[in-house]
Design an enzyme around this catalytic site. Structure first.
Site, short mmCIF file in Angstrom:
data_model
loop_
_atom_site.label_atom_id
_atom_site.label_comp_id
_atom_site.label_asym_id
_atom_site.label_seq_id
_atom_site.Cartn_x
_atom_site.Cartn_y
_atom_site.Cartn_z
N ALA A 10 13.25 2.91 12.66
CA ALA A 10 13.55 3.12 11.23
C ALA A 10 15.00 3.51 11.00
O ALA A 10 15.38 3.87 9.89
CB ALA A 10 12.61 4.18 10.66
N SER A 12 17.57 1.47 11.28
CA SER A 12 18.40 0.39 10.73
C SER A 12 17.54 -0.75 10.23
O SER A 12 16.32 -0.74 10.40
CB SER A 12 19.42 -0.10 11.78
OG SER A 12 18.82 -1.03 12.66
N GLY A 13 18.19 -1.72 9.60
CA GLY A 13 17.56 -2.97 9.22
C GLY A 13 16.26 -2.83 8.45
O GLY A 13 16.13 -2.03 7.52
N TYR A 190 12.83 -12.72 23.83
CA TYR A 190 12.57 -12.14 22.51
C TYR A 190 11.43 -12.88 21.82
O TYR A 190 10.49 -12.27 21.30
CB TYR A 190 13.84 -12.20 21.66
CG TYR A 190 13.61 -11.87 20.19
CD1 TYR A 190 13.51 -10.55 19.76
CD2 TYR A 190 13.47 -12.88 19.24
CE1 TYR A 190 13.28 -10.24 18.43
CE2 TYR A 190 13.24 -12.58 17.90
CZ TYR A 190 13.15 -11.26 17.50
OH TYR A 190 12.93 -10.96 16.18
P1 NDP Z 1 17.67 -4.02 13.80
O1 NDP Z 1 18.39 -4.31 15.07
O2 NDP Z 1 18.45 -3.73 12.57
O3 NDP Z 1 16.63 -2.84 14.02
C1 NDP Z 1 15.96 -2.68 15.23
C2 NDP Z 1 15.53 -1.24 15.36
O4 NDP Z 1 14.87 -1.11 16.62
C3 NDP Z 1 16.71 -0.26 15.37
O5 NDP Z 1 16.32 0.85 14.60
C4 NDP Z 1 16.83 0.11 16.82
O6 NDP Z 1 17.33 1.41 17.06
C5 NDP Z 1 15.37 0.04 17.24
N1 NDP Z 1 15.23 0.00 18.69
C6 NDP Z 1 15.77 -0.88 19.57
N2 NDP Z 1 15.47 -0.52 20.83
C7 NDP Z 1 14.71 0.60 20.75
C8 NDP Z 1 14.11 1.45 21.71
N3 NDP Z 1 14.24 1.25 23.02
N4 NDP Z 1 13.40 2.51 21.26
C9 NDP Z 1 13.29 2.77 19.95
N5 NDP Z 1 13.85 2.01 19.00
C10 NDP Z 1 14.56 0.94 19.40
O7 NDP Z 1 16.74 -5.32 13.59
P2 NDP Z 1 15.76 -5.77 12.39
O8 NDP Z 1 15.63 -4.73 11.37
O9 NDP Z 1 16.16 -7.13 12.00
O10 NDP Z 1 14.39 -5.92 13.20
C11 NDP Z 1 13.24 -5.21 12.86
C12 NDP Z 1 12.01 -6.05 13.15
O11 NDP Z 1 12.03 -7.23 12.34
C13 NDP Z 1 11.91 -6.56 14.59
O12 NDP Z 1 10.56 -6.44 15.01
C14 NDP Z 1 12.30 -8.02 14.50
O13 NDP Z 1 11.71 -8.78 15.52
C15 NDP Z 1 11.73 -8.35 13.14
N6 NDP Z 1 12.26 -9.53 12.51
C16 NDP Z 1 13.58 -9.60 12.11
C17 NDP Z 1 14.04 -10.74 11.50
C18 NDP Z 1 15.46 -10.86 11.07
O14 NDP Z 1 15.80 -11.92 10.56
N7 NDP Z 1 16.28 -9.84 11.21
C19 NDP Z 1 13.16 -11.88 11.23
C20 NDP Z 1 11.81 -11.67 11.68
C21 NDP Z 1 11.39 -10.54 12.26
P3 NDP Z 1 18.92 1.76 17.01
O15 NDP Z 1 19.24 1.89 15.54
O16 NDP Z 1 18.98 3.04 17.75
O17 NDP Z 1 19.64 0.61 17.65
#
Ligand code: NDP
Length: 315
Positions: A10, A12-13, A190
């Site tokens: 939670a 980012s993104g 992925y």
């Molecule tokens: P972001 O990279 O913005 O967010 C990913 C989040 O996962 C970050 O908060 C990150 O933490 C966290 N994270 C990564 N590794 C770990 C770990 N080891 N432990 C805990 N947290 C971790 O990507 P999105 O918001 O785009 O992705 C969110 C979801 O949406 C994913 O499941 C992705 O597959 C899915 N998705 C995204 C799409 C897109 O177009 N973007 C399309 C379809 C699905 P930190 O902030 O610390 O890096």
């Protein structure tokens, strides 16, 4: 009372946008399950989230010990757990070599699937004991793992094969780091992990929906081309991907809109059906989408479940 939703990633993104959308309703308290406490707290503040609307609890999905510790910590909060959202993910499309979780699994599948698999299994009993009227476990999927779509047909395509690499532990020592036993490919890893997410949701539904009354769901929120997910991609890709999605494929969705979509799957009274993979049409209306043949293969889902159970120490 307010509902309580655990959201992984939670900071980012999509996860952050969903946390914000839920917190703003005043009806939800969000447990932000994040690996970087400071980043999460800054992100919540920058998003304008009220400080009483969330609690940050440390979770590193790249370590099964951390997942177990998270479960203990979250129970100590003595808040009911009404909804769990498995959202966090890593995407390493340009990595030449694999990286590994603390337990020695290839990182993409280790974090996106195995870490979440253990988390979801552990928190199922908490969901079951909540008295909230609509309890839900949501695992974020993706179109890219669905080979019945245009986007899912961009190579390298997802393919779990006979799961021989996963069965061998994905460690690159005695076994391949890829689920299907092939050579390392970060983009494919992925996509494979997203197929695992969608299969896991359906297997949860088959095994536990009737018994627990919990709704199990997955979704494709749209292409959120601006999130950090693409941070490891080459700069030219990062420059061109958002306008490409906006004007050419027209699959682009803002982080805010995607967050509202996932928040609907968390809380909308009309989205209580279990076992569904939700998508949204051009007018932002939700519909039950079809999964690809592999992502809806129940034999594969069962096999994935059984192997994953062993890898995370549940069997
Ligand atoms: P972001 O990279 O913005 O967010 C990913 C989040 O996962 C970050 O908060 C990150 O933490 C966290 N994270 C990564 N590794 C770990 C770990 N080891 N432990 C805990 N947290 C971790 O990507 P999105 O918001 O785009 O992705 C969110 C979801 O949406 C994913 O499941 C992705 O597959 C899915 N998705 C995204 C799409 C897109 O177009 N973007 C399309 C379809 C699905 P930190 O902030 O610390 O890096």
């Amino acid at each position: 009372r307010k509902g309580t939703a655990v959201i992984t990633g939670a900071s980012s993104g999509l996860g952050l946008a969903t946390a914000k959308a839920l917190a703003e309703t005043g009806k939800w308290h969000v447990i932000m399950a994040c690996r970087d406490f400071l980043k999460a707290s800054r992100a919540a503040k920058a998003a304008g989230m009220d400080k009483d609307s969330f609690t940050i609890v440390h979770l590193d999905l790249a370590s099964l010990d951390s997942v177990r510790q998270f479960v203990k910590n979250v129970r100590q909060l003595e808040m009911p757990i009404d909804v769990v959202v498995c959202n966090a993910a890593v995407y390493q499309p340009t990595a030449k070599d694999p990286s590994y979780t603390a337990d020695g699994f290839e990182m993409s599948v280790g974090v996106n699937h195995l870490g979440h698999f253990l988390l979801a299994r552990e928190l199922l009993s908490d969901l079951q004991s909540s008295d909230y009227p609509s309890k839900r476990l949501i695992i974020v999927g993706s179109i890219t793992g669905n080979t019945n779509t245009l986007a899912g047909n961009v190579p390298p395509k997802a393919n779990l094969g006979d799961l021989r690499g996963l069965a061998g532990g994905l460690n690159g020592i005695g076994s391949s780091v890829m689920i299907d036993g092939g050579e390392f490919d970060g983009a494919k890893a992925y996509k494979d992990s997203k197929v695992c997410n969608m299969l896991t949701m359906q297997e949860f539904h088959r095994r536990y929906h009737e018994e627990t009354g919990v709704t199990f769901a997955s979704l494709y929120p749209g292409c959120i081309a601006t999130t950090g997910l693409f941070r490891e991609h080459i700069p030219l890709f990062r420059l061109l991907f958002p306008p490409f999605q906006k004007y050419i494929t027209k699959g682009y969705v803002s982080e805010e809109e995607a967050g509202k979509r996932l928040a609907q799957v968390v809380s909308d009274p009309s989205l209580t059906k279990s076992g569904v993979y939700w998508s949204w049409n051009k007018n932002s209306a939700s519909f039950e989408n079809q999964l690809s043949e592999e992502a809806s293969d129940s034999d594969k889902a069962k096999k994935l479940w059984e192997i994953s159970e062993k890898l995370v120490g549940l069997a």
